[in-house]
Motif scaffolding. Sequence first.
Motif, mmCIF file in Angstrom:
data_model
loop_
_atom_site.group_PDB
_atom_site.id
_atom_site.type_symbol
_atom_site.label_atom_id
_atom_site.label_comp_id
_atom_site.label_asym_id
_atom_site.label_seq_id
_atom_site.Cartn_x
_atom_site.Cartn_y
_atom_site.Cartn_z
ATOM 1 N N PRO A 287 -16.262 -8.186 8.930
ATOM 2 C CA PRO A 287 -16.574 -7.179 7.898
ATOM 3 C C PRO A 287 -15.614 -7.160 6.718
ATOM 4 O O PRO A 287 -15.991 -6.732 5.628
ATOM 5 C CB PRO A 287 -16.520 -5.858 8.681
ATOM 6 N N SER A 288 -14.381 -7.605 6.919
ATOM 7 C CA SER A 288 -13.430 -7.591 5.795
ATOM 8 C C SER A 288 -13.709 -8.700 4.787
ATOM 9 O O SER A 288 -13.245 -8.638 3.646
ATOM 10 C CB SER A 288 -12.000 -7.733 6.324
ATOM 11 N N ALA A 289 -14.449 -9.735 5.190
ATOM 12 C CA ALA A 289 -14.771 -10.843 4.282
ATOM 13 C C ALA A 289 -15.963 -10.430 3.430
ATOM 14 O O ALA A 289 -17.042 -10.143 3.956
ATOM 15 C CB ALA A 289 -15.096 -12.101 5.081
ATOM 16 N N ARG A 290 -15.784 -10.416 2.092
ATOM 17 C CA ARG A 290 -16.851 -9.852 1.263
ATOM 18 C C ARG A 290 -17.059 -10.529 -0.087
ATOM 19 O O ARG A 290 -17.914 -10.108 -0.862
ATOM 20 C CB ARG A 290 -16.596 -8.366 1.035
ATOM 21 N N PHE A 291 -16.312 -11.590 -0.393
ATOM 22 C CA PHE A 291 -16.445 -12.239 -1.691
ATOM 23 C C PHE A 291 -17.117 -13.608 -1.524
ATOM 24 O O PHE A 291 -16.472 -14.584 -1.142
ATOM 25 C CB PHE A 291 -15.080 -12.399 -2.358
ATOM 26 N N PRO A 292 -18.435 -13.710 -1.816
ATOM 27 C CA PRO A 292 -19.177 -14.950 -1.551
ATOM 28 C C PRO A 292 -19.236 -15.891 -2.750
ATOM 29 O O PRO A 292 -19.471 -15.476 -3.891
ATOM 30 C CB PRO A 292 -20.584 -14.431 -1.207
ATOM 31 N N SER A 293 -19.009 -17.177 -2.484
ATOM 32 C CA SER A 293 -19.166 -18.192 -3.521
ATOM 33 C C SER A 293 -19.678 -19.484 -2.891
ATOM 34 O O SER A 293 -19.572 -19.684 -1.671
ATOM 35 C CB SER A 293 -17.845 -18.444 -4.260
ATOM 36 N N LEU A 294 -20.243 -20.361 -3.736
ATOM 37 C CA LEU A 294 -20.855 -21.605 -3.276
ATOM 38 C C LEU A 294 -20.584 -22.721 -4.270
ATOM 39 O O LEU A 294 -20.372 -22.457 -5.462
ATOM 40 C CB LEU A 294 -22.380 -21.440 -3.151
ATOM 41 N N GLY A 313 -20.381 -23.081 1.343
ATOM 42 C CA GLY A 313 -20.307 -21.631 1.156
ATOM 43 C C GLY A 313 -18.983 -21.086 1.649
ATOM 44 O O GLY A 313 -18.463 -21.533 2.682
ATOM 45 N N PHE A 314 -18.421 -20.120 0.913
ATOM 46 C CA PHE A 314 -17.141 -19.515 1.267
ATOM 47 C C PHE A 314 -17.276 -17.996 1.206
ATOM 48 O O PHE A 314 -17.883 -17.460 0.268
ATOM 49 C CB PHE A 314 -16.032 -19.948 0.307
ATOM 50 N N LEU A 315 -16.710 -17.317 2.187
ATOM 51 C CA LEU A 315 -16.687 -15.860 2.168
ATOM 52 C C LEU A 315 -15.253 -15.419 2.408
ATOM 53 O O LEU A 315 -14.723 -15.564 3.511
ATOM 54 C CB LEU A 315 -17.625 -15.289 3.235
ATOM 55 N N ASP A 316 -14.622 -14.887 1.362
ATOM 56 C CA ASP A 316 -13.187 -14.614 1.387
ATOM 57 C C ASP A 316 -12.924 -13.114 1.527
ATOM 58 O O ASP A 316 -13.642 -12.304 0.946
ATOM 59 C CB ASP A 316 -12.553 -15.133 0.083
ATOM 60 N N PRO A 317 -11.885 -12.718 2.265
ATOM 61 C CA PRO A 317 -11.588 -11.292 2.422
ATOM 62 C C PRO A 317 -10.769 -10.683 1.292
ATOM 63 O O PRO A 317 -10.704 -9.456 1.174
ATOM 64 C CB PRO A 317 -10.789 -11.247 3.733
ATOM 65 N N GLU A 318 -10.133 -11.510 0.462
ATOM 66 C CA GLU A 318 -9.194 -10.983 -0.529
ATOM 67 C C GLU A 318 -9.688 -11.094 -1.960
ATOM 68 O O GLU A 318 -9.451 -10.203 -2.777
ATOM 69 C CB GLU A 318 -7.854 -11.712 -0.407
ATOM 70 N N ARG A 319 -10.336 -12.212 -2.293
ATOM 71 C CA ARG A 319 -10.741 -12.459 -3.672
ATOM 72 C C ARG A 319 -11.718 -13.625 -3.689
ATOM 73 O O ARG A 319 -11.890 -14.327 -2.690
ATOM 74 C CB ARG A 319 -9.522 -12.811 -4.536
ATOM 75 N N TYR A 320 -12.354 -13.845 -4.839
ATOM 76 C CA TYR A 320 -13.149 -15.052 -5.008
ATOM 77 C C TYR A 320 -12.225 -16.257 -5.132
ATOM 78 O O TYR A 320 -11.058 -16.130 -5.517
ATOM 79 C CB TYR A 320 -14.019 -14.943 -6.261
ATOM 80 N N HIS A 321 -12.756 -17.407 -4.849
ATOM 81 C CA HIS A 321 -11.943 -18.616 -4.957
ATOM 82 C C HIS A 321 -11.774 -19.034 -6.420
ATOM 83 O O HIS A 321 -12.729 -19.045 -7.193
ATOM 84 C CB HIS A 321 -12.596 -19.771 -4.193
ATOM 85 N N GLY A 322 -10.544 -19.369 -6.769
ATOM 86 C CA GLY A 322 -10.229 -20.096 -7.988
ATOM 87 C C GLY A 322 -10.820 -19.601 -9.292
ATOM 88 O O GLY A 322 -10.514 -18.506 -9.781
ATOM 89 N N VAL A 323 -11.681 -20.431 -9.873
ATOM 90 C CA VAL A 323 -12.222 -20.185 -11.213
ATOM 91 C C VAL A 323 -13.060 -18.918 -11.241
ATOM 92 O O VAL A 323 -13.075 -18.195 -12.244
ATOM 93 C CB VAL A 323 -13.042 -21.402 -11.685
ATOM 94 N N VAL A 324 -13.765 -18.617 -10.153
ATOM 95 C CA VAL A 324 -14.579 -17.391 -10.115
ATOM 96 C C VAL A 324 -13.685 -16.167 -10.265
ATOM 97 O O VAL A 324 -13.987 -15.245 -11.034
ATOM 98 C CB VAL A 324 -15.393 -17.309 -8.809
ATOM 99 N N GLU A 325 -12.567 -16.167 -9.556
ATOM 100 C CA GLU A 325 -11.644 -15.039 -9.681
ATOM 101 C C GLU A 325 -10.968 -15.029 -11.047
ATOM 102 O O GLU A 325 -10.665 -13.951 -11.589
ATOM 103 C CB GLU A 325 -10.593 -15.095 -8.573
ATOM 104 N N ALA A 326 -10.744 -16.195 -11.642
ATOM 105 C CA ALA A 326 -10.177 -16.243 -12.993
ATOM 106 C C ALA A 326 -11.125 -15.576 -13.988
ATOM 107 O O ALA A 326 -10.678 -14.853 -14.889
ATOM 108 C CB ALA A 326 -9.912 -17.693 -13.399
#
Length: 475
Positions: A287-294, A313-326
């Motif tokens: 449930p803590s993982a909530r930031f989806p990217s592909l 596919g990636f589901l991260d608990p803290e932030r989106y990966h890389g460029v998406v979070e940028a």
Amino acid sequence: MCSVVDGWFSSLVCFTRMRTRQMKSSWTLAFAGVCSCGILYICYAVSWNANIPKMAYLPELPPQLKKTTGYDIWPSFQVPVNEQDEQDWFQQRCLPFSVKISIANLGSILSHWAKTSDEKCRKLLVAFNTLYSVSTRNASLILPDPFQVKVKKWLGNNEELFKEVYHQEIIHVVNRFTREHTIFNPLRDKRPVLPPDEPEADYYENILKETKKSCDFCNFKSYTAEHLFHRVENEHAFSMSNTFKVDTLHALIAMKQHDPLRWSAESYMGLMNLTLAWFQKAHRSFPSARFPSLIWDVLPKCGASQVHPHLHGFLDPERYHGVVEAWRLGAQDYFTTTGTNFYTDMARLSASLGLAVTHKSAVAFASLVPRKDHEVVIMAPTAGKDFFEMVYFVLRAFADDLHKYCFSMGLAYPALDGLEALIPAYARIITRGVVTDVRADMSSLELFAATNVNIDPFEVTELVRKSAKMRRKVF
């Protein structure tokens, strides 16, 4: 402190010896031994911890950084209502005369735009200049006589193009908030394209045939891994765990066919709908993982390790990966500066300039700061049917209309819970050059400095517009 403990320990030893002479009970000796060991352990632990810097175990952010890492709740993302109306209004009210809008003319367009007295146009210009920096630079050179022959040949012996070599115009566009920097030289796009030594169609058929025989994904139940919460699967697609992960929740979501380009709209929608199913199942398990990217790469030229069509596919608990979070950080800075939604304003400005195409609740626009050739950005409030259909229009335009055999795509969906800094569903898609070319399409320029792209974004928009019009009936 240890000296105090040492004294206490000596006293206890003396006391123990006295009591031993007086008492012969074995339990007294055992009790004294346990106490002695405990005190020795305390002394050791205190001494050892005293030599360890606290920062190694209790890292703290500097106070000034703590204040800048939070996200706000932004206004919701809005799609332009009618991109053609936006474009017509802009050209009639904001430009003094009819002008062909192109990347080569962008500097001139901005100069004329700045002269308008229309209040709404001026506000739109402020929004554009807030988001983008555009500069046009002249680059002149001298060609030795022997070299002129070679340069003319590169340009197909076209005298008009050859004249442009001596005085080139280079356009730099920077997104002030994502910090992306793209350099355009329109002359580079005008060079004749020579056919590859090996026809791309032949290469494609050969690699399909060679890889199908031993494809693990074609036998996924026997030759692919599962997550602990197992797979999701439908008629057209299935999920698996990546064997060599880059995150806890790292999946591969693949079609049930081997051909990565010749798939039907039905198969494609089955694949994309399964991405939603996998994210939901992963979120229920974590449930803590909530930031989806592909991400999706097609063929080895793009970096795909398998020819069989698949997304990571990636589901991260803290932030989106890389460029998406940028982008998300840039959007937060933009909100702090303007009070408006970064993604909405980027789509709205693109529509006004004639760069956007809408489809129901989704919008696609050619990027003014593309990462590589033909970049198209697709956005929608949620990841669903309208969004996936617009992505389909772009992918089919690249594969069927441009005859590009390899592309790369990154996608991000809104967070699975929480309202702060809620991004829209969006995809970014680029083409990756000639599939048989041994040269990489990225260099140290793209990796460590800016990006050079020579495809005019305004021409890319027309390609997407035609594809959407032609393929809407598929759905």
